[in-house]
Design a protein around this motif. Structure first.
Motif, PDB file in Angstrom:
ATOM      1  N   LEU A  73       0.864  -1.176   0.000  1.00  0.00           N
ATOM      2  CA  LEU A  73       0.000   0.000   0.000  1.00  0.00           C
ATOM      3  C   LEU A  73       0.905   1.233   0.000  1.00  0.00           C
ATOM      4  O   LEU A  73       1.631   1.477   0.971  1.00  0.00           O
ATOM      5  N   VAL A  74       0.855   2.006  -1.095  1.00  0.00           N
ATOM      6  CA  VAL A  74       1.750   3.152  -1.254  1.00  0.00           C
ATOM      7  C   VAL A  74       0.941   4.398  -1.603  1.00  0.00           C
ATOM      8  O   VAL A  74       0.357   4.472  -2.688  1.00  0.00           O
ATOM      9  N   ASP A  79       5.994   7.878   0.990  1.00  0.00           N
ATOM     10  CA  ASP A  79       6.649   6.629   1.351  1.00  0.00           C
ATOM     11  C   ASP A  79       5.636   5.511   1.529  1.00  0.00           C
ATOM     12  O   ASP A  79       4.470   5.749   1.868  1.00  0.00           O
ATOM     13  N   THR A  80       6.091   4.285   1.309  1.00  0.00           N
ATOM     14  CA  THR A  80       5.243   3.107   1.461  1.00  0.00           C
ATOM     15  C   THR A  80       4.640   3.063   2.855  1.00  0.00           C
ATOM     16  O   THR A  80       5.333   3.243   3.860  1.00  0.00           O
ATOM     17  N   VAL A 116       5.236   7.949   8.191  1.00  0.00           N
ATOM     18  CA  VAL A 116       6.390   8.792   7.860  1.00  0.00           C
ATOM     19  C   VAL A 116       5.969  10.252   7.729  1.00  0.00           C
ATOM     20  O   VAL A 116       4.984  10.569   7.056  1.00  0.00           O
ATOM     21  N   LYS A 117       6.737  11.117   8.389  1.00  0.00           N
ATOM     22  CA  LYS A 117       6.593  12.559   8.198  1.00  0.00           C
ATOM     23  C   LYS A 117       7.958  13.115   7.843  1.00  0.00           C
ATOM     24  O   LYS A 117       8.923  12.958   8.594  1.00  0.00           O
ATOM     25  N   ASN A 118       8.067  13.747   6.675  1.00  0.00           N
ATOM     26  CA  ASN A 118       9.314  14.356   6.241  1.00  0.00           C
ATOM     27  C   ASN A 118       9.028  15.669   5.526  1.00  0.00           C
ATOM     28  O   ASN A 118       7.907  16.182   5.585  1.00  0.00           O
ATOM     29  N   PHE A 124       0.293   9.365   5.686  1.00  0.00           N
ATOM     30  CA  PHE A 124      -0.978   8.846   6.213  1.00  0.00           C
ATOM     31  C   PHE A 124      -2.064   9.912   6.263  1.00  0.00           C
ATOM     32  O   PHE A 124      -3.144   9.670   6.799  1.00  0.00           O
ATOM     33  N   ASP A 125      -1.792  11.088   5.714  1.00  0.00           N
ATOM     34  CA  ASP A 125      -2.761  12.186   5.791  1.00  0.00           C
ATOM     35  C   ASP A 125      -4.121  11.837   5.190  1.00  0.00           C
ATOM     36  O   ASP A 125      -5.165  12.220   5.728  1.00  0.00           O
TER      37      ASP A 125
END
Length: 652
Positions: A73-74, A79-80, A116-118, A124-125
């Motif tokens: 799921l991407v 990111d994946t 992931v937050k970068n 995931f937003d």
């Protein structure tokens, strides 16, 4: 001619044949149905969440077994989110068609889930967005909505499970947390696993074991470390600077069921040796040895509540809380606390270590109980209910801790604290020439300060319920802490016994110390007010009214006139910023004069002064003492005065 009995049996034969054909059709075409279900899922992920969902291979094994491999799921341009090499489970064909799936067995191998937050955003937003198709009236039915969500989640928890080599990761810019499971087993409702936790700051191995029955909606799980050290809570130490740890946690879910349209959730949670450390809480570790929460949550169509049969226990302190959020007519918040009768010494001994340092060593006799009733109507904020009551039985402090409140009745040395640094010593006794007894302070000043800071000082017992109510209303309206409800008693305790650090610990200690001071009649009100006038800060490095009268007006406190007293009363909240009340010519600015006039008019309305007292008081304030050197003057009109200001020394 066929009889009714023959017709009935014929119907059964036909119906049975149809069922058999349908089952056979489902069996022979089940792989096609599986592929269509995966395709529908993929379309939904792409349409609603802007994600690519793919399964490398999917097939049935046996009657109801399903094997999936290469599940990914991407989110697009992110990111994946999920990747699993192999999943094996059992799925009911009818559930597969209806979408109401209950997992019975699950085997999962080699995979991860990562949040992931970068610099590009968060992966995931899309899953945090609210469903646009959700009906408004449905969203208001809290019980039905919560039951549906919880049921779906529990249905996805298999009754038997074997997980191997799986990880859950959190990546927040430079911060990360990895929780890795080598092997997890759930068999015969018994769960056991070890989780390897790794962050930038530590590495640990946690053990989880206990009972779990997702179909009966019950669980009893214990978390502990694999060695004798405490479990460290990851992520929040780096993200918020909050360090926390505990020996073990026990979580229990006893009941989750709908009854007469209400959702009931019962169980308990307990923790031992819970330790937190944060500059906003206290200056050192705060330790709670034992805490337990027996909860009963009730959710209806228009309310969410914590039932009063719930119990929260902190060491020996036991309370029964009630909390409710209700939207039936207006939006109403309710909170009630009922603390059971207990011995005062047991209460002192149950306070968290490190949170009430000034109470360490304190001893008390007697019993007491406590009740709080709070109600806030969002549409009628001024109708707020705030009722706090302590019932005492022979309550008496027999030994003081670090905060020896009885010293107020004696001479003592006071040192103000600025950013944790002790300031110069101030002797609070007649041995100090600047110390001023209450009868040597201008009556105008006493009345002006009481009017401005605490009008009911001589009548209350440390707290003013109405002031608390107004403070709560304003803070809720502004959605920030914009107004306090500090009395002179609270200011005195804060100045004499506590530091000025803005921590939860200091505020809680202030509340308890004020209650003890006021309700045990340790010092008279007049003595408290006298000490207050002689220790509070009146300006930069100016402590006590004796120094203040000389600093501003080159006078003794008894000689201050009404306008000068109004000025001094107006600067009590922010004494170091007094100079901003004046313009470049040394005259008070209009806003400052207006504020002092407001205090004067209050005094007139309350008959603290008469109209005769205001005669001859229309002239502007003239700062003649050393304080004048702090004013931002553009022109010094009186050269003699200017020379005197340069050569004069104000040495404390």
């Amino acid at each position: 001619m066929s009889t009714k009995k023959q017709k009935f049996f014929l119907f059964l034969k036909i119906f049975g044949s149809v069922v058999i054909l349908a089952v056979a059709g489902l069996y022979f075409f089940r792989d096609t149905l599986l592929q269509k279900a995966i395709a529908r899922a993929g379309s939904k992920f792409e349409r609603e969440y802007d994600c690519n969902f793919s399964v490398g291979k999917a097939s049935f094994t046996g009657l109801s077994g399903v094997e999936l491999s290469g599940i990914v799921l991407v989110p697009k341009e992110a990111d994946t989110l999920l990747s699993v090499e192999k999943i094996k489970t059992n799925v009911n064909l009818l559930q597969l068609i209806t979408g109401d799936i209950q997992l019975q067995k699950l085997e999962m191998k080699n995979g991860f889930i990562q949040l992931v937050k970068n610099e590009n955003g968060r992966n995931f937003d899309a899953f945090l967005k609210r469903d646009k198709n959700e009906k408004t009236n449905e969203s208001r039915n809290y019980a039905r909505r919560a039951y549906r969500i919880l049921s779906k989640l529990l249905n996805l928890v298999p009754t038997e499970m074997a997980l191997e080599n799986l990880s859950f990761r959190i990546v927040d810019m430079q911060r990360y947390v990895t929780m890795h499971i080598d092997n997890l087993q759930l068999e015969n409702h018994q769960l056991q696993t070890a989780i390897n936790v790794k962050t930038n700051t530590f590495s640990q191995k946690w053990n989880i074991m206990g009972f779990a029955d997702p179909r009966d909606r019950k669980a009893d799980l214990k978390f502990s470390n694999s060695d004798t050290t405490k479990i460290l809570v990851p992520y929040i130490d780096e993200r918020f600077g909050l360090k926390s740890s505990f020996d073990n946690i026990h979580l229990n879910l006893e009941k989750l069921d709908m009854e007469s349209g209400e959702l009931h959730i019962d169980g308990f949670a307990s923790i031992s040796n819970f330790t937190v450390n944060h500059p906003k809480i206290a200056q050192k570790d705060v330790v709670i040895k034992n805490a337990r929460f027996d909860y009963r949550f009730l959710l209806g169509s228009d309310f969410i509540s914590l039932d009063s049969t719930s119990t929260a226990q902190l060491n020996s302190i036991k309370i029964h809380p009630f909390a409710e959020y209700n939207t039936e007519e207006d939006t109403i918040y309710k909170l009630k606390i009922n603390m059971e009768k207990m011995k005062a010494q047991d209460f002192i001994g149950s306070l968290p270590e490190g949170l009430f340092t000034h109470f360490e060593g304190m001893e008390a006799e007697g019993d007491f109980d406590y009740k709080l009733n709070f109600k806030y109507n969002k549409n009628k904020p001024n109708a707020l209910v705030f009722d706090s009551k302590i019932n005492k039985e022979n309550l008496k402090i027999t030994k003081y801790g670090q905060a020896n409140l009885s010293k107020l009745n004696e001479g003592f040395t006071y040192r103000a604290m600025e950013n944790g640094v002790p300031q110069r010593a101030i002797l609070v006794s007649s041995a100090n020439p600047d110390y001023t007894p209450l009868d040597q302070i201008a009556p105008y000043l006493e009345k002006a300060v009481l009017t401005s800071e605490d009008p009911s000082f001589f009548n209350h017992r440390g707290f003013i319920n109405e002031a608390f109510k107004q403070s709560i209303v304003k803070n809720i309206r502004t959605k920030k802490f914009s107004r306090g409800a500090s009395t002179i008693s609270m200011q005195l305790v804060k100045n004499v016994f506590l530091t000025r650090e803005k921590t939860l610990s200091r505020k809680l200690e202030e509340i308890l110390l004020v209650y003890i001071l006021e309700n045990n009649r340790i010092a008279s009100k007049s003595r408290m007010l006298e000490v207050y006038f002689n220790v509070i800060e009146w300006g930069p490095n100016v402590y006590g009214i004796g120094e203040a009268a000389r600093f501003y007006f080159n006078k003794k406190p008894i000689d201050l006139n009404l306008n000068e007293c109004l000025f001094l009363a107006s600067i009590v909240p922010k004494p170091k910023k007094f100079m901003w009340q004046f313009d470049g010519q040394g005259n008070q600015k209009p806003y400052a004069e207006k504020h002092q006039a407001f205090i004067r008019n209050l005094m007139l309305r309350r008959a603290l002064i008469t109209a005769d007292d205001t005669i001859g008081q229309s002239f502007p304030i003239y700062v003649s003492g050393y304080a004048r050197s702090f004013l931002k003057l553009k022109v010094v009109k009186d050269s003699i005065a200017a020379d005197s200001l340069v050569t004069d020394e104000f040495d404390f």
